[in-house]
Each structure stands twice: as structure tokens, then as C-alpha cells.
Enzyme design. Structure first.
Site, short mmCIF file in Angstrom:
data_model
loop_
_atom_site.label_atom_id
_atom_site.label_comp_id
_atom_site.label_asym_id
_atom_site.label_seq_id
_atom_site.Cartn_x
_atom_site.Cartn_y
_atom_site.Cartn_z
N HIS A 173 -6.32 7.14 -10.55
CA HIS A 173 -7.11 8.37 -10.37
C HIS A 173 -6.61 9.58 -11.16
O HIS A 173 -7.27 10.60 -11.20
CB HIS A 173 -7.23 8.75 -8.90
CG HIS A 173 -5.99 9.40 -8.35
ND1 HIS A 173 -4.95 8.69 -7.84
CD2 HIS A 173 -5.62 10.70 -8.24
CE1 HIS A 173 -3.99 9.51 -7.43
NE2 HIS A 173 -4.37 10.75 -7.67
C1 UD1 Z 1 -6.70 15.54 -6.36
C2 UD1 Z 1 -5.36 16.22 -6.67
C3 UD1 Z 1 -4.33 15.17 -7.03
C4 UD1 Z 1 -4.23 14.11 -5.94
C5 UD1 Z 1 -5.62 13.54 -5.64
C6 UD1 Z 1 -5.52 12.63 -4.44
C7 UD1 Z 1 -5.49 18.44 -7.72
C8 UD1 Z 1 -5.38 19.20 -8.96
N1 UD1 Z 1 -5.49 17.10 -7.82
O1 UD1 Z 1 -7.13 14.88 -7.53
O2 UD1 Z 1 -3.06 15.79 -7.16
O3 UD1 Z 1 -3.39 13.10 -6.40
O4 UD1 Z 1 -6.51 14.60 -5.32
O5 UD1 Z 1 -6.60 11.77 -4.36
O6 UD1 Z 1 -5.57 19.02 -6.66
N2 UD1 Z 1 -14.86 13.59 -5.99
C9 UD1 Z 1 -15.89 13.04 -5.28
N3 UD1 Z 1 -15.81 13.06 -3.93
C10 UD1 Z 1 -14.75 13.61 -3.25
C11 UD1 Z 1 -13.72 14.17 -3.99
C12 UD1 Z 1 -13.78 14.15 -5.36
O7 UD1 Z 1 -16.84 12.55 -5.84
O8 UD1 Z 1 -14.76 13.56 -2.00
C13 UD1 Z 1 -14.92 13.53 -7.47
C14 UD1 Z 1 -15.59 14.75 -8.10
O9 UD1 Z 1 -16.30 14.31 -9.22
C15 UD1 Z 1 -14.40 15.59 -8.54
C16 UD1 Z 1 -13.39 14.52 -8.91
O10 UD1 Z 1 -13.60 13.47 -7.99
O11 UD1 Z 1 -14.72 16.43 -9.61
C17 UD1 Z 1 -11.96 14.99 -8.84
O12 UD1 Z 1 -11.67 15.55 -7.55
P1 UD1 Z 1 -10.51 16.65 -7.39
O13 UD1 Z 1 -10.27 16.91 -5.96
O14 UD1 Z 1 -10.77 17.81 -8.26
O15 UD1 Z 1 -9.26 15.94 -8.02
P2 UD1 Z 1 -8.64 14.51 -7.73
O16 UD1 Z 1 -8.72 13.73 -8.99
O17 UD1 Z 1 -9.24 13.94 -6.52
N1 UDP Z 2 -5.28 5.56 0.08
C1 UDP Z 2 -6.27 5.18 0.98
N2 UDP Z 2 -7.37 4.54 0.50
C2 UDP Z 2 -7.55 4.26 -0.82
C3 UDP Z 2 -6.54 4.65 -1.73
C4 UDP Z 2 -5.42 5.32 -1.25
O1 UDP Z 2 -6.14 5.41 2.19
O2 UDP Z 2 -8.58 3.67 -1.18
C5 UDP Z 2 -4.10 6.27 0.59
C6 UDP Z 2 -2.79 5.65 0.20
O3 UDP Z 2 -2.43 4.62 1.11
C7 UDP Z 2 -1.86 6.85 0.23
C8 UDP Z 2 -2.74 7.98 -0.19
O4 UDP Z 2 -4.07 7.56 0.01
O5 UDP Z 2 -1.39 7.08 1.54
C9 UDP Z 2 -2.51 8.29 -1.64
O6 UDP Z 2 -3.52 9.14 -2.09
P1 UDP Z 2 -3.94 9.26 -3.61
O7 UDP Z 2 -3.56 8.05 -4.35
O8 UDP Z 2 -5.37 9.64 -3.60
O9 UDP Z 2 -3.14 10.54 -4.09
P2 UDP Z 2 -1.62 10.86 -4.52
O10 UDP Z 2 -0.70 10.26 -3.52
O11 UDP Z 2 -1.43 10.33 -5.90
O12 UDP Z 2 -1.59 12.34 -4.53
#
Ligand code: UD1
Ligand code: UDP
Length: 394
Positions: A231
Site C-alpha cells: 500500500h
Molecule cells: C495511510 C497512511 C500510511 C498508513 C496507511 C495505513 C498517511 C500519509 N498515510 O496511507 O502511513 O500506512 O494509511 O493503511 O497518513 N481509500 C479508500 N477508502 C478508504 C481509505 C482510503 O478508497 O477507506 C483510498 C483513497 O483513494 C485514498 C487512498 O486510498 O486517496 C489513500 O488513502 P490515505 O489515507 O490518503 O493514505 P493510505 O495510503 O491509506
Molecule cells: N490489516 C488488516 N487487514 C488487512 C491488512 C492489514 O486488518 O487486510 C492490519 C494488519 O494486521 C496490521 C495493520 O492492519 O495490524 C497494518 O495496517 P497497514 O498495513 O494498513 O498500515 P501500516 O502498518 O503500514 O501503517
């Protein structure tokens, strides 16, 4: 004592479960927790599922900020959080990790002098191109109580000038700040306490076995599989990097099944950043199971039964370690350096050759020794004790 806890992204909701559970179990009469969801993640399978499954109290506020550019998203959150802090007047704001929700909480609180508790403090990738690196540095330097999950986190903060008193017995649970001074916004205190995600993995791992049927549902029983997640923007947003990762997944699938719960960001960018041939190969391959994001209990069940984990996630690389699985990290660096130093994970970046080499390495000699580097599974209780102490002394 009154806490305002900020959550927004999936891993923060999961982490918050441990603290809310410890409040309910040990401090229900002493600590009031107000939960604020920024709305950074909003799909049911990125947010609501965790509240339903992990027993986290329903958020008292939801800012519904949704997705936007970094500046817009952070600004909207900051505005909303400030308003809530002014109204609720908490003793501390509690912030997790390094997302934009963390940054917004730090900026809002610091400007109006609400003491900040940063959980998962001190981690560094030393790569300021990562949005998370900016978020965590700012948050640490605005915080009053900093809880580091690893020794490396503690060392990083020391190097950045945080006062650390290392006299006395060096147990994990020792307070790492001078014991006589009361933490204040100008006199922060750093504690090394272990990782709050470890609390959750220990607590939920047997429950996951009982309550989920994902292994059966995906017909994975007795069949080895690799669990993969992708991601990071540095992987999803660059076609050549995303393609390299998916080419290696196709190669791996010739030897082993690959289960890939897709983050919504990745699901969207697959369609624009991979060429049609590669997309066709991925979507038609029997050995690649592309599935929507799974619940936390399903995820830890998948981790427990996997042969190997391949990920660019911070949380997932740690959980691989908790469940004693080798991990291929799809990044050039990691904040969780201990996992690599112990030989249980390899940094392969988005490099097909290095990914395949790591696979060959772990296939031939899977790691067997996983030293305890993430604490004792009681980080949440420890943090609450320290918050109460700091609050009494203030
Ligand atoms: C965010 C965090 C990242 C974390 C990740 C966990 C920041 C800068 N990044 O990244 O550190 O590791 O969350 O998962 O805060 N989207 C959906 N539905 C949702 C959420 C997101 O469709 O419920 C899509 C949207 O297109 C959005 C994109 O995902 O633009 C990215 O979401 P965003 O929360 O900005 O960043 P993450 O990549 O999720
Ligand atoms: N996770 C989850 N479902 C998924 C993928 C990840 O519950 O489909 C959980 C995972 O077990 C961990 C957390 O989400 O506890 C990690 O989140 P993510 O990878 O989105 O973000 P990061 O840790 O890199 O910030």
C-alpha cells in the site's frame, strides 16, 4: 484523567483497541477516553469492521475528512481536532504512529498547549520523501510523553536531543527520563515500553483461530501460501515499481499460492499503473488470491498460517515477526530494523531479483530464532500508569 484519542487510519484503530481495553479493565474509574475518528479511512472494511470486531468504543466524534491531498486532509483534520480539544479540555491527547491524522493531532494540540502522548515514538526511516517520516518527526518533537516500541526508537530520540537518564537497572520497564522532573511541554519524557501491536497480537491470536473461518473460506487448509500486502505510495504510485512487485508475485505463484488482501489505494492504482497484459495475468492466475481488505482477526489468522509474509506495511512486517514468519520487506529501508538485524526479514525493495533471492533464501532455510524485541505484551498498561503519574504530578 481525561484523554482525547485520535484515530483515523486502519492501523491506528487497531492499536487503539489495546489502550481502550486496558482502560476498561484497569482504570475504568480513573480514566475517561474520548475517541475522535478523523475519517481518514472510511470504507467499512478499513474502519467499521475493527470497531465491530475488536470491542473498541464507538467514536465520540467523527470528522469525516475522507481522502484529499496531504495539505488539505491534514488542514481539515487540524481544524476539527482543535475545536474538540477546546471543548473537551483533556489532560492529554493520545496519538498513534505516523499518519496524517497523527500530524494533525500534534499540530492542533501543540498550538493550544494540550500535552501530547505519542505512542510508537522514535521510529525513523531516515527518508524524508516518506510522508510518514515528516509526520513522526513533527509529532515526536511536539510531544510531552513519548513511548518507544523498540530500543532503536529510544536511541533515535536520544540522538535527537531528548533527555534520557540511563542510570539504574536497565530493565525494559524502567522510566528513561530523569525521575525527579515532571514531564511538561518543555520537558518531555521518554519511556521505552514495548510495542502496543504486540499486546493486540497476543490478546487476539487465539480468538482469531476460534472466530474466523478465512483459512477454510479461501481453501488454504494444508496448502502453503505467501501472504502479501502492498500500500505504500512509493510502490503503488510508480508504475515501474508496482509492475516489478507484481511480476515477482506471478513468479512466486508458480511455486506457491499468494494471498493478497488489497488496500483500496492499491486496488485503484493496479488498474492505471500496470499494463493490460500484467493485469490479465494477475487476475486470471489461479494461484493468486486477490481479496478485499480483511478484518484484523482474519489478518492475524492469515499471518499465523502463512509460509512467508511479503509486505511494505509497518504493522504487517512486525506481525510476521510476532508469529515467527520470515518476511520480505518491499521497501528500501525499514523503521523496524531489529527484524532485519535478527535475520528474520530481508529488505528487497521493489526489486524483482532481490525479492526472488529472498524467497530462495527463506525457502531453503526458514528462520527459527525470534528474540523478544517488542516487550512483554503489556505496553498499554504501562503507558496508562505513566500517564496517570504524569497527570498527578502536573
Ligand atoms: C495511510 C497512511 C500510511 C498508513 C496507511 C495505513 C498517511 C500519509 N498515510 O496511507 O502511513 O500506512 O494509511 O493503511 O497518513 N481509500 C479508500 N477508502 C478508504 C481509505 C482510503 O478508497 O477507506 C483510498 C483513497 O483513494 C485514498 C487512498 O486510498 O486517496 C489513500 O488513502 P490515505 O489515507 O490518503 O493514505 P493510505 O495510503 O491509506
Ligand atoms: N490489516 C488488516 N487487514 C488487512 C491488512 C492489514 O486488518 O487486510 C492490519 C494488519 O494486521 C496490521 C495493520 O492492519 O495490524 C497494518 O495496517 P497497514 O498495513 O494498513 O498500515 P501500516 O502498518 O503500514 O501503517
Amino acid at each position: 484523567m481525561k484523554l482525547v484519542t485520535i484515530i483515523g487510519a486502519r492501523p491506528q484503530i487497531i492499536k487503539a483497541a489495546a489502550l481502550s481495553r486496558a482502560i476498561k479493565t484497569y482504570y475504568a474509574d480513573h480514566i475517561q477516553e474520548i475517541i475522535v475518528h478523523t475519517g481518514q479511512h472510511y470504507d467499512d472494511n478499513m474502519s467499521q469492521v475493527f470497531f465491530d470486531e475488536l470491542g473498541i468504543p464507538h467514536p465520540d466524534y467523527n470528522l469525516h475528512v475522507g481522502s484529499a491531498s496531504h495539505g488539505v486532509q491534514t488542514a481539515r483534520m487540524t481544524e476539527g481536532i482543535e475545536e474538540i480539544l477546546l471543548k473537551e479540555k483533556p489532560d492529554f491527547i493520545v496519538l498513534y504512529g505516523d499518519t496524517n491524522s497523527t500530524l494533525a493531532g500534534a499540530v492542533a494540540a501543540a498550538k493550544i498547549h494540550v500535552p501530547i502522548v505519542h505512542i510508537e515514538a522514535g521510529l525513523r526511516s531516515f527518508n524524508k520523501a516518506m510522508p510518514e517520516e515528516i509526520n513522526r518527526i513533527v509529532c515526536d518533537h511536539c510531544s510531552t510523553l513519548l513511548f518507544t516500541p523498540t530500543k532503536t526508537g529510544l536511541e533515535n530520540l536520544k540522538r535527537e536531543g531528548f533527555p534520557v537518564d540511563e542510570s539504574g537497572p536497565s530493565t525494559l520497564r524502567q522510566a528513561q527520563g530523569p525521575t525527579t522532573t515532571v514531564p511538561t511541554i518543555n520537558n518531555p519524557k521518554v519511556y521505552h515500553c514495548g510495542d502496543i501491536m504486540y499486546d493486540n497480537s497476543l490478546y487476539f491470536s487465539d480468538i482469531a483461530e476460534e472466530k474466523t473461518d478465512i483459512i477454510k473460506r479461501l481453501s488454504l487448509n494444508d496448502k502453503p501460501y505467501i501472504l502479501a500486502t502492498i500500500h505504500r505510495d512509493t510502490n503503488t504510485d510508480y508504475p515501474e515499481r508496482l509492475s516489478a512487485i507484481f511480476r515477482s508475485i506471478i513468479k512466486l505463484s508458480e511455486e506457491c499460492q499468494v494471498v493478497l488482501p488489497l488496500h483500496p489505494r492499491t486496488a485503484k492504482l493496479l488498474k492505471t499503473n500496470l499494463d493490460e497484459t500484467l493485469q490479465k495475468q494477475i487476475f486470471s492466475c489461479q494461484n493468486i488470491k486477490l481479496i478485499p481488505p480483511v478484518s484484523f482477526l482474519e489478518m492475524i489468522a492469515l499471518e499465523r498460517h502463512a509460509l512467508l509474509v511479503m509486505t511494505d506495511s509497518g504493522g504487517v512486517q512486525k506481525e510476521a515477526y510476532f508469529f515467527k514468519k520470515p518476511c520480505i520487506i518491499l521497501r528500501p529501508e525499514t523503521e523496524w530494523v531489529e527484524i532485519v538485524e535478527t535475520g528474520n526479514a530481508v529488505l528487497a525493495d521493489a526489486d524483482e531479483g532481490r525479492i526472488m533471492q529472498a524467497w530462495q533464501h527463506f525457502k531453503g532455510s526458514p528462520p527459527t530464532v525470534f528474540p523478544e524485541i517488542f516487550g512483554d505484551g503489556h505496553a498499554a498498561e504501562f503507558m496508562l500508569e505513566k500517564m496517570l503519574l504524569a497527570n498527578t504530578n502536573c
